[in-house]
Design an enzyme around this catalytic site. Sequence first.
Site, mmCIF file in Angstrom:
data_model
loop_
_atom_site.group_PDB
_atom_site.id
_atom_site.type_symbol
_atom_site.label_atom_id
_atom_site.label_comp_id
_atom_site.label_asym_id
_atom_site.label_seq_id
_atom_site.Cartn_x
_atom_site.Cartn_y
_atom_site.Cartn_z
ATOM 1 C CE LYS A 38 -1.044 -4.525 -16.636
ATOM 2 N NZ LYS A 38 -0.311 -5.428 -15.775
ATOM 3 C CB SER A 40 -9.453 -2.767 -18.583
ATOM 4 O OG SER A 40 -9.939 -1.797 -19.480
ATOM 5 C CG ASP A 162 -14.723 7.324 -22.990
ATOM 6 O OD1 ASP A 162 -15.147 7.834 -21.930
ATOM 7 O OD2 ASP A 162 -13.752 6.548 -23.035
#
Length: 186
Positions: A38, A40, A162
């Site tokens: 889980k 954001s 990223d």
Amino acid sequence: PQGEDSDDSDEDEDDETNPSFLSKELGNRYTFRRCLGKGSYGLVCLASDTTRKDQDDRVAIKRVDRIFQDPVHTKRLLREMRLLRVLGGHSGIIRLDGILSSHDSRAADFDRLYLVFEWAQSDLFKVLNSSICLSPAQVKVLMRGILQGVAYLHAHRVIHRDLKPANICVNADLQVKVADLGLARW
């Protein structure tokens, strides 16, 4: 995050422990196996695709909540979906199998999407932080896979932005897939 009421948070917590949320929202095609994580963005679950009978039926389903709440979040989601649709045919890039909305969504309350990905057994962050001792030959195989995936992105004028161990999916056979293209640019 600010602006959330407690009912939404309670619903998300129930979803993590309630295996029926996939069938309630997506119909009977996917069978919940377990939650993988889980963040954001929402929730990622391992599920079985009931339409795949002759092959591995496991998929990862990323539920993205409140997709229109923040324009930056919406742009990242759209960018990731576009890039994966265009670049997902390469063996070094995670494959996006589908984009779904809740089967009972109406235009007025449409705020959640489900991204269905090929399933990977782990990510490089978990492998590096485990007790697994990689041989130099295995490290070379992993590095070759990462570099091939990144080279494919760069050949298509895409910069990941990223790239980190948690965004590198790894299978037991050392097959590597670059994932999470939400911050990528082309």
